[in-house]
Design a protein around this motif. Sequence first.
Motif, PDB file in Angstrom:
ATOM      1  N   ALA C 118      97.454 -86.165   5.336  1.00  0.00           N
ATOM      2  CA  ALA C 118      98.908 -86.377   5.306  1.00  0.00           C
ATOM      3  C   ALA C 118      99.484 -85.904   3.976  1.00  0.00           C
ATOM      4  O   ALA C 118     100.488 -85.191   3.917  1.00  0.00           O
ATOM      5  CB  ALA C 118      99.211 -87.854   5.531  1.00  0.00           C
ATOM      6  N   GLU C 119      98.795 -86.272   2.905  1.00  0.00           N
ATOM      7  CA  GLU C 119      99.221 -85.898   1.556  1.00  0.00           C
ATOM      8  C   GLU C 119      99.212 -84.373   1.392  1.00  0.00           C
ATOM      9  O   GLU C 119     100.138 -83.781   0.832  1.00  0.00           O
ATOM     10  CB  GLU C 119      98.248 -86.559   0.562  1.00  0.00           C
ATOM     11  N   ARG C 120      98.145 -83.779   1.929  1.00  0.00           N
ATOM     12  CA  ARG C 120      97.996 -82.337   1.871  1.00  0.00           C
ATOM     13  C   ARG C 120      99.169 -81.627   2.529  1.00  0.00           C
ATOM     14  O   ARG C 120      99.757 -80.701   1.972  1.00  0.00           O
ATOM     15  CB  ARG C 120      96.725 -81.943   2.648  1.00  0.00           C
ATOM     16  N   GLN C 121      99.499 -82.109   3.721  1.00  0.00           N
ATOM     17  CA  GLN C 121     100.586 -81.470   4.462  1.00  0.00           C
ATOM     18  C   GLN C 121     101.900 -81.580   3.712  1.00  0.00           C
ATOM     19  O   GLN C 121     102.675 -80.633   3.646  1.00  0.00           O
ATOM     20  CB  GLN C 121     100.715 -82.104   5.848  1.00  0.00           C
ATOM     21  N   LYS C 122     102.106 -82.764   3.143  1.00  0.00           N
ATOM     22  CA  LYS C 122     103.358 -82.997   2.426  1.00  0.00           C
ATOM     23  C   LYS C 122     103.469 -82.031   1.240  1.00  0.00           C
ATOM     24  O   LYS C 122     104.490 -81.357   1.050  1.00  0.00           O
ATOM     25  CB  LYS C 122     103.379 -84.453   1.925  1.00  0.00           C
TER      26      LYS C 122
END
Lengths: 274, 301, 350
Positions: C118-122
């Motif tokens: 999730a963090e990566r995508q953000k």
Amino acid sequence: MPSKSPAQPGERASWILKISAIAALLFLHIPMWLIFLYSFTTEESAYSFPPPGLTLKWIPQAIATPAMQDALFLTLKVAALATITALILGTLAAAAVYRYEFFGKEAISFMLVLPLALPGIVTGIAMRSAIGLMTIPFSFWTIVIGHATFCVVVVYNNVLARFRRTGGTMVEASMDLGANSFQTFLHIILPNMASALLAGAILAFSLSFDEVIVTTFTAGNQQTLPIWIFSQMLKPRNRPITNVTAMLVVLITAIPILIAQRIVASSHDTEGNK
Amino acid sequence: MLNRISTFFYLRPRLVLALMLIPPLLWFLVVYIGSLMTMLLNSFFYLDGFTGKVVREFTLKTYLKLLDPTNLQIFGRTTLMAVLVTFACILIAFPLSYYMARFTSGRFKTFLYLAVTIPLWSSYVVRVYSWKLILAKEGIITWFANLVHLNGLLDAYLKLPGVGGTSLSISPTGIFIVFVYIWLPYMIIPIQTALERVPKSLIEASSDLGARPSETFRTVILPLAFPGVIAGSIFTFSLTLGDFIVPQLYGTSSYYIGKAVLTYQGTSGNIPLAAAFTMGPIVIMIVYLLIAKKLGAFDAL
Amino acid sequence: MKESAILFKNVSRVFSVRHNDIAGTVKAVDGISLDIRDGEFFSLLGPSGSGKTTSLRMIAGFDRPTSGSILLYGQDVSNLPPYERDVNTVFQDYALFPHMTVGENVAYGLMIKKVSKAERQKKADEMLDLVRLPGFADRKPAQLSGGQRQRVALARALINHPKVLLLDEPLGALDLKLRQQMQVELKSIQQRVGITFIFVTHDQEEALTMSDRIAVFNLGKIEQVGTPAEVYEHPATTFVASFVGTSNLVSGEVAKRITGSDTRFSIRPEKIRLGSMSDKIDADMVSADGVVRDVVYIGLFTRYLIELEGGGDLVVVEQNLNTTSMDVMKAKSQKVRLIWKKEHVRHVEG
């Protein structure tokens, strides 16, 4: 410079060229299709044309023949092991030749292609000499070693071509972004190589599956499927069974090759990242 | 941990190279080159005619045997067959290769490419076998000859010395046809690859400079296709020299190199003579390969 | 003065080459010392084979110095692999991973660091916004144009917030308009993220436009380091004078006749005024007389080729203030007096 006329000279194929091309293609394919026809002929002891009648009864009979089954099973085992060996050796050689500069680099390709470029009988009699000189017993393994040797170059060529096409900067980019060699291998090299490896493996498998010349010298008394068919041809005992087995071999080798070609072609499509 | 191993190797590229090269190199040096050496060694031994055992003593008399008139005939017959097969393959392959390279594109080209490569990769034995069905006495050719009332001509041809036999399926002509059929893809692909590399602009330039299509073909296309022809001929020539399956199945009593080698090592157990015999095609092919390499034929593979 | 981002201490890189069985060595980088400061937009400028790319590759870790050392913010990184350096690269051919989506490409560095998905995508979306490619995350690299791929490569290299960003001729494959637009954008992105940018280029105009400072490379050595104005106005060597912008190089007898000394000097074409034979020469001026041999009208300006009386040629460029192409052509074969300020005469070495 604008061309002199809108119709470029020599742009359309002449009918002589077309006919010669079609004739060559038919020459290449009709005999194979005849095998399929003869697998269904009702005649047992001759190759009469046209076949007097058609039947499906030979197919179950052929599949149930124990000698055929043994030969098929042995051939599959040999091809599988030869393919795995060729995959490892061919990939290592391709990676070394692609990544590094070293003395004798040009000789590598030359040496790898020799078993395929020199007459099969050379590899065959050479191995037979080694087996004879060192009194190694003929075995399953002598067949595998022979097959692996001439399969290496197929994997090597496929993998090297892919390396050259994908280019080296992807590996550098991955390491640059923090991935070590193992992570780079897992996330970048393997996914990009997978289809080339698969295509190489299939070709190697097919090559091994119907090899007969080298096998004759390394197999001793064991019969791979091609050798079995060959012996059937020399002393025709059961022609219908031979016909069906021949058809089976065509299918077993041709279908994977079609798949391999598709794989190579589709990887060309998704490329474009130059 | 993995990072440290990775770094260890990253900083030692020569070590990585060695690790990569050693397995294939070792395999080829031991299994392949090693075998070739034992073959060379064997060719200097001889078979004792009384005991039927191989005597491991250095001698040249096995090689001298190659000079027997029958053996010289075998070399001559096989080389002649290889030459004829190679030329026939070039003649049949060139139009198809040329058509594929110049006048097809996209899916149709892929289709043709597959149509040529599938026979190349699959079922050598079966493809050899398939001509039995066609050439047999009761097979298609005879049926067709009867149909058009030319069976007299066929019979007359079969009576010709040197090319005929009891039927087409047991005759030098049969061997020739099957060889051409079997090795044809090996000629088509390299020629096509070479022609594919001829840039369209080059052909346009030639015609732009006033060359007629036939002149363009002769002065531009043929020279550029030449490496492909050489590459293809390596295969057809070499494969014909070494094959014993086809002469065995379609041959009369006359021997070819492959069949002779098979017989010497098999029934008579004379591996030295078989090995010496094999040196013939090796020498021919190595010379051929070196010339081809000089001519740049390997780039077209 | 700010701290050093990259410090080259007497760095050399020697390659062994083999050609037609003759083995030899090539000094790609020959004893370079260089100090690149924190937050700088620094260009390595030079022709191909001058050692600029090898220098960049040594900073990235793809290559290692044969001798000397490279320091990254005080730490010796000469023998660290690329994945252990806080440096990221935008490659000349972009080197995007074709089997991954744009989003996966950008997030690759974070994935390796095991950041949550999730963090990566953000973060990846943020970076794509930064390079003005919002909503491109799900596309494949093959579906993008050259300019878009370039932006993805930039986003991918910036996502790890490296201490130094390396750019290896990233604009080389773009057309002129796009290149000029990207020059402005790169500069503004650099100011926003505040990272040291090291930019390799053979295009002197590009280097002059974008850089805080420039190092001019030639034959494995650095000829001059300085701000764009310094390098342009005060070329230290003949090579710099001729490689950066166009220069008239005058030496020997001709130089002596003009300046009174036979030391070689350079004079920029745009510094020379095309006067008439009656023009007076002030004390701080230099002059030379000659005949106009050639006139090339280029719209924005006109270029004149003057054959000097004492031998030699000078190129003069004049802005087309109120002349038309018809007017300037009349100058051909006229006798003219060339006048320029003494301060524009640059004595150069080599």
